[in-house]
Design a protein around this motif. Structure first.
Motif, PDB file in Angstrom:
ATOM      1  N   GLY A 270       0.768  -1.286  -0.064  1.00 42.21           N
ATOM      2  CA  GLY A 270      -0.032  -0.014  -0.022  1.00 42.21           C
ATOM      3  C   GLY A 270       0.862   1.313  -0.140  1.00 42.21           C
ATOM      4  N   TYR A 271       0.093   2.186  -0.146  1.00 38.60           N
ATOM      5  CA  TYR A 271       0.712   3.669  -0.090  1.00 38.60           C
ATOM      6  C   TYR A 271       1.323   3.906   1.330  1.00 38.60           C
ATOM      7  CZ  TYR A 271       1.826   8.162  -2.446  1.00 38.60           C
ATOM      8  OH  TYR A 271       2.290   9.122  -3.244  1.00 38.60           O
ATOM      9  N   THR A 272       2.222   4.799   1.179  1.00 37.73           N
ATOM     10  CA  THR A 272       2.908   5.068   2.642  1.00 37.73           C
ATOM     11  C   THR A 272       2.072   5.824   3.641  1.00 37.73           C
ATOM     12  OG1 THR A 272       4.816   6.112   3.854  1.00 37.73           O
ATOM     13  CG2 THR A 272       3.876   7.125   1.952  1.00 37.73           C
ATOM     14  N   ASN A 273       1.906   5.390   4.749  1.00 40.22           N
ATOM     15  CA  ASN A 273       1.106   5.934   5.885  1.00 40.22           C
ATOM     16  C   ASN A 273      -0.480   5.702   5.452  1.00 40.22           C
ATOM     17  OD1 ASN A 273       0.748   7.529   8.089  1.00 40.22           O
ATOM     18  ND2 ASN A 273       0.314   9.304   7.268  1.00 40.22           N
ATOM     19  N   ALA A 274      -0.606   4.397   4.889  1.00 38.27           N
ATOM     20  CA  ALA A 274      -1.959   3.911   4.573  1.00 38.27           C
ATOM     21  C   ALA A 274      -2.550   3.328   6.064  1.00 38.27           C
ATOM     22  CB  ALA A 274      -2.087   3.012   3.531  1.00 38.27           C
ATOM     23  N   GLY A 275      -1.790   2.895   7.104  1.00 38.32           N
ATOM     24  CA  GLY A 275      -2.109   2.286   8.016  1.00 38.32           C
ATOM     25  C   GLY A 275      -1.761   0.629   7.914  1.00 38.32           C
ATOM     26  N   LYS A 276      -0.629   0.264   7.269  1.00 40.06           N
ATOM     27  CA  LYS A 276      -0.459  -1.101   7.364  1.00 40.06           C
ATOM     28  C   LYS A 276      -0.045  -1.842   8.538  1.00 40.06           C
ATOM     29  CE  LYS A 276       2.417  -0.527   3.931  1.00 40.06           C
ATOM     30  NZ  LYS A 276       2.307   1.062   3.941  1.00 40.06           N
ATOM     31  N   SER A 277       1.064  -1.131   9.120  1.00 38.80           N
ATOM     32  CA  SER A 277       1.314  -1.542  10.386  1.00 38.80           C
ATOM     33  C   SER A 277       0.288  -1.598  11.701  1.00 38.80           C
ATOM     34  CB  SER A 277       2.621  -0.723  10.789  1.00 38.80           C
ATOM     35  OG  SER A 277       3.604  -0.843  10.034  1.00 38.80           O
ATOM     36  N   SER A 278      -0.568  -0.574  11.460  1.00 38.02           N
ATOM     37  CA  SER A 278      -1.792  -0.639  12.376  1.00 38.02           C
ATOM     38  C   SER A 278      -2.505  -1.793  12.110  1.00 38.02           C
ATOM     39  CB  SER A 278      -2.296   0.844  12.343  1.00 38.02           C
ATOM     40  OG  SER A 278      -1.534   1.857  12.708  1.00 38.02           O
ATOM     41  N   LEU A 279      -2.914  -1.850  11.026  1.00 35.48           N
ATOM     42  CA  LEU A 279      -3.847  -3.262  10.588  1.00 35.48           C
ATOM     43  C   LEU A 279      -3.133  -4.426  11.070  1.00 35.48           C
ATOM     44  CD1 LEU A 279      -6.364  -3.486   8.979  1.00 35.48           C
ATOM     45  CD2 LEU A 279      -4.912  -4.031   7.042  1.00 35.48           C
ATOM     46  N   MET A 280      -1.702  -4.527  10.899  1.00 34.68           N
ATOM     47  CA  MET A 280      -1.142  -5.827  11.172  1.00 34.68           C
ATOM     48  C   MET A 280      -1.225  -5.943  12.597  1.00 34.68           C
ATOM     49  SD  MET A 280       2.918  -6.964  10.379  1.00 34.68           S
ATOM     50  CE  MET A 280       3.466  -8.769  10.500  1.00 34.68           C
ATOM     51  N   ARG A 281      -0.761  -5.021  13.593  1.00 27.67           N
ATOM     52  CA  ARG A 281      -1.184  -5.029  14.881  1.00 27.67           C
ATOM     53  C   ARG A 281      -2.524  -5.498  15.564  1.00 27.67           C
ATOM     54  NH1 ARG A 281       2.593  -1.688  18.299  1.00 27.67           N
ATOM     55  NH2 ARG A 281       0.921  -1.561  19.985  1.00 27.67           N
ATOM     56  N   ALA A 282      -3.698  -5.143  14.544  1.00 28.68           N
ATOM     57  CA  ALA A 282      -4.986  -5.448  14.835  1.00 28.68           C
ATOM     58  C   ALA A 282      -5.317  -6.762  14.777  1.00 28.68           C
ATOM     59  CB  ALA A 282      -5.858  -4.458  14.206  1.00 28.68           C
ATOM     60  N   ILE A 283      -4.817  -7.385  13.443  1.00 32.56           N
ATOM     61  CA  ILE A 283      -4.877  -8.723  12.887  1.00 32.56           C
ATOM     62  C   ILE A 283      -4.274  -9.692  13.591  1.00 32.56           C
ATOM     63  CG2 ILE A 283      -4.892 -10.331  11.071  1.00 32.56           C
ATOM     64  CD1 ILE A 283      -5.268  -7.874   9.059  1.00 32.56           C
ATOM     65  N   ALA A 284      -2.810  -9.581  13.815  1.00 29.75           N
ATOM     66  CA  ALA A 284      -1.984 -10.403  14.301  1.00 29.75           C
ATOM     67  C   ALA A 284      -1.569 -10.320  15.754  1.00 29.75           C
ATOM     68  CB  ALA A 284      -0.754 -10.638  13.350  1.00 29.75           C
ATOM     69  N   GLY A 285      -1.808  -9.005  16.204  1.00 34.15           N
ATOM     70  CA  GLY A 285      -1.325  -8.583  17.817  1.00 34.15           C
ATOM     71  C   GLY A 285       0.141  -8.402  17.679  1.00 34.15           C
ATOM     72  N   ALA A 286       0.503  -8.125  16.605  1.00 30.11           N
ATOM     73  CA  ALA A 286       2.229  -7.854  16.641  1.00 30.11           C
ATOM     74  C   ALA A 286       2.559  -6.659  17.196  1.00 30.11           C
ATOM     75  CB  ALA A 286       2.477  -8.069  15.211  1.00 30.11           C
ATOM     76  N   ASP A 287       3.548  -6.727  17.927  1.00 28.09           N
ATOM     77  CA  ASP A 287       4.305  -5.721  18.584  1.00 28.09           C
ATOM     78  C   ASP A 287       5.036  -4.843  17.661  1.00 28.09           C
ATOM     79  OD1 ASP A 287       5.291  -3.662  20.341  1.00 28.09           O
ATOM     80  OD2 ASP A 287       6.617  -5.063  21.555  1.00 28.09           O
ATOM     81  N   VAL A 288       4.527  -4.147  16.270  1.00 35.93           N
ATOM     82  CA  VAL A 288       5.425  -3.904  15.582  1.00 35.93           C
ATOM     83  C   VAL A 288       5.133  -2.081  15.741  1.00 35.93           C
ATOM     84  CG1 VAL A 288       5.301  -5.639  13.928  1.00 35.93           C
ATOM     85  CG2 VAL A 288       3.446  -3.892  13.907  1.00 35.93           C
ATOM     86  N   LEU A 289       5.857  -1.287  15.159  1.00 39.96           N
ATOM     87  CA  LEU A 289       5.929   0.382  15.128  1.00 39.96           C
ATOM     88  C   LEU A 289       4.521   0.956  14.321  1.00 39.96           C
ATOM     89  CD1 LEU A 289       7.022   2.948  16.119  1.00 39.96           C
ATOM     90  CD2 LEU A 289       8.416   2.731  14.132  1.00 39.96           C
ATOM     91  N   ALA A 290       3.972   1.372  14.871  1.00 40.88           N
ATOM     92  CA  ALA A 290       2.609   1.876  14.178  1.00 40.88           C
ATOM     93  C   ALA A 290       2.627   3.309  14.735  1.00 40.88           C
ATOM     94  CB  ALA A 290       1.357   1.287  14.441  1.00 40.88           C
ATOM     95  N   MET A 291       2.802   4.325  13.583  1.00 42.17           N
ATOM     96  CA  MET A 291       2.566   5.567  13.787  1.00 42.17           C
ATOM     97  C   MET A 291       2.212   6.437  12.663  1.00 42.17           C
ATOM     98  SD  MET A 291       6.815   6.597  13.713  1.00 42.17           S
ATOM     99  CE  MET A 291       6.776   8.175  14.049  1.00 42.17           C
ATOM    100  N   THR A 316       2.809 -10.674   6.458  1.00 42.08           N
ATOM    101  CA  THR A 316       4.241  -9.818   6.070  1.00 42.08           C
ATOM    102  C   THR A 316       3.805  -8.307   6.006  1.00 42.08           C
ATOM    103  OG1 THR A 316       5.210 -11.854   5.481  1.00 42.08           O
ATOM    104  CG2 THR A 316       6.130  -9.761   5.079  1.00 42.08           C
ATOM    105  N   ASP A 317       4.450  -7.761   6.853  1.00 40.12           N
ATOM    106  CA  ASP A 317       4.264  -6.129   6.572  1.00 40.12           C
ATOM    107  C   ASP A 317       5.728  -5.620   5.951  1.00 40.12           C
ATOM    108  OD1 ASP A 317       3.735  -3.509   6.661  1.00 40.12           O
ATOM    109  OD2 ASP A 317       4.200  -3.046   8.783  1.00 40.12           O
ATOM    110  N   THR A 318       5.464  -4.799   4.754  1.00 43.57           N
ATOM    111  CA  THR A 318       6.814  -4.387   3.994  1.00 43.57           C
ATOM    112  C   THR A 318       6.774  -2.966   3.839  1.00 43.57           C
ATOM    113  OG1 THR A 318       5.639  -4.544   2.017  1.00 43.57           O
ATOM    114  CG2 THR A 318       6.930  -6.447   2.689  1.00 43.57           C
ATOM    115  N   VAL A 319       7.716  -2.259   3.484  1.00 40.46           N
ATOM    116  CA  VAL A 319       7.773  -0.896   3.239  1.00 40.46           C
ATOM    117  C   VAL A 319       6.869  -0.245   2.264  1.00 40.46           C
ATOM    118  CG1 VAL A 319       9.494  -0.978   1.183  1.00 40.46           C
ATOM    119  CG2 VAL A 319       9.320   1.056   2.832  1.00 40.46           C
TER     120      VAL A 319
END
Length: 464
Positions: A270-291, A316-319
């Motif tokens: 997705g486009y940068t700052n679309a909320g990919k990391s936040s979505l990954m935290r919500a789906i997988a409960g992953a402790d990844v940086l979301a800002m 998997t979350d990517t750039v």
């Protein structure tokens, strides 16, 4: 000769003075006898009383800050009448301002010039260049940022004409990537991209020495230093490519092990700052940086997502992607983007609140095609749905509202669209079940992934 003390008012002898202090605290000068001068008469001391000088007041010491000075940026772009990946010139310049803010600068002004093509010498015309120079006294900008890549000669000519630092979009993005790099892998890839960007621009770095060529005792030092730097940077690029190749081999080995287990892989794009990391935290409960910032994620992160029935997949979350990304950056981050090659499904995350949502989707589709992934199945997820409104003007607050959005949307998407809000937790369970159904079906485990199911795996997620 009578050496008795003479009255004070008799005469002033020629003696060297020294400072003394009177009983009242006032200063006085006394003329004491000189040891090397013959004592030819009585010595007399005359009080020269005066008000004592006030103590010297020193200026207060100011604390010295080591914090970087905020850059005042002036933005420049061209309006050729054509859209780049669906972005108008104004929208692209607005995005450039967001990049400047992310890099720690402050936009103090911007300008657009209508030209079919950039000027080969200065990118903009002579009249626009004079206008930009005249804005410096009023706005006090310290850097000028151009929305398109500049050639080395354009950058050199602009710095000479403007008298301030000149950057293009590529240099600005590279600077943001450098500030975001936290792991060794990301640092290697960013450094490689920076060196490849700098190499053709070295001549401008040593222009001050080239002016000395021909002078007696200083023939050719600029060219010598230039060649030395080119050789050193070339050697560094070679070493970085070897180290990154080792990273690619290691990641390829990890991917082959995952494929051997038959575990399905879902990759977020997705486009940068679309909320990919936040979505990954919500789906997988992953402790990844979301800002709420562009390019917050540089390193791929993979987590395992499962269900109560023992079905699971890897997420998997990517750039993130962006229009006008530097070619050096795409090449350097090839080791990271290769994580997408083995994905069974691409989850295209879209920022539902973006004003340029159609252009961002077009950019992602174009990038996916350039990476050779156009044949990989893709599911579109519109995130940040809590910032949207329904057709009747009501805000989105419930799961039922998400279902209504899915029937009302006008996005340029062929096929299924799922609306979610990662921060509010809306639509997350629906998306998780939809992904499991993609691989395992709704009535048991599909034969393709039967061996990958783990009966003891609950809803917890694990790092992979």
């Amino acid at each position: 000769m009578d050496r008795r003390a003479a009255p004070r008012s008799s005469r002033i002898p020629r003696r060297r003075p020294h400072i003394d202090t009177a009983s009242n605290g006032a200063s006085r000068y006394s003329l004491a006898p000189d040891d090397h001068t013959p004592d030819d008469g009585p010595a007399e001391v005359i009080d020269l009383a005066f008000e004592p000088e006030p103590p010297v007041r020193r200026a207060p010491r100011l604390a010295h800050t080591t914090a970087p000075r905020e850059e005042r940026a002036y933005l420049v772009g061209l309006d050729s009448g054509r859209r780049t990946d669906g972005f108008s010139a104004t929208e692209s310049l607005r995005e450039l301002g967001q990049l400047v803010n992310t890099a720690g600068g402050r936009v103090v002004g911007a300008t657009l010039q209508r030209r079919p093509h950039p000027d080969p010498a200065h990118y903009v015309g002579a009249g626009k260049l004079e206008e930009i120079v005249g804005q410096r006294a009023e706005l006090g900008y310290s850097v000028v940022v151009f929305d398109d890549p500049l050639t080395p000669s354009q950058q050199l000519n602009l710095e000479q004409s403007l008298g301030v630092k000149v950057l293009d979009r590529s240099a600005l993005i590279l600077d943001i990537f450098a500030s975001r790099a936290r792991t060794r892998e990301a640092s290697l890839q960013v450094e490689l991209a920076q060196h490849e960007y700098l190499l053709p621009r070295l001549r401008g770095q040593w222009q001050h020495l080239e002016r000395m060529e021909g002078a007696i005792g200083s023939r050719g030092p600029g060219e010598t230093q230039l060649e030395t730097d080119r050789r050193l940077i070339g050697q560094r690029i070679t070493r970085l490519k070897k180290q990154i190749q080792q990273v690619r081999q290691q990641r390829a080995l990890q991917r082959s092990r995952r494929r051997a287990t038959g575990i399905p892989v879902v990759a977020l794009v997705g486009y940068t700052n679309a909320g990919k990391s936040s979505l990954m935290r919500a789906i997988a409960g992953a402790d990844v940086l979301a800002m709420d910032a562009v390019f917050a994620t540089l390193d791929p992160v993979t987590r395992r997502v499962g269900s109560q029935s023992g079905e699971w997949f890897l997420l998997t979350d990517t750039v993130g992607f962006m229009q006008k990304l530097p070619t050096q950056l795409i090449s350097a981050f090839r080791a990271t983007l290769e994580e997408l090659d083995t994905a069974d499904l691409l989850l295209h995350v879209v920022d539902g609140t973006a004003k340029t949502i159609a252009a961002q989707m077009a950019t992602v589709a174009h990038t996916v095609e350039e990476l050779g992934l156009s044949q990989t199945p893709m599911l579109t997820v519109v995130n940040k749905a809590d910032g949207l409104t329904l057709a009747d003007g009501r805000p989105v607050t419930t799961e039922a509202d998400l279902e209504a959005l899915a029937t009302q949307h006008t996005l340029p998407v062929q096929g299924e669209v799922i609306f979610t809000s990662a921060t509010a937790g809306l639509g997350i369970q629906t998306l998780r079940q939809r992904l499991l159904w993609e691989f395992y079906g709704e009535s048991g485990i599909a034969a393709r992934y039967a061996d990958a199911a783990h009966p003891a795996l609950g809803t917890a997620s694990e790092a992979v």
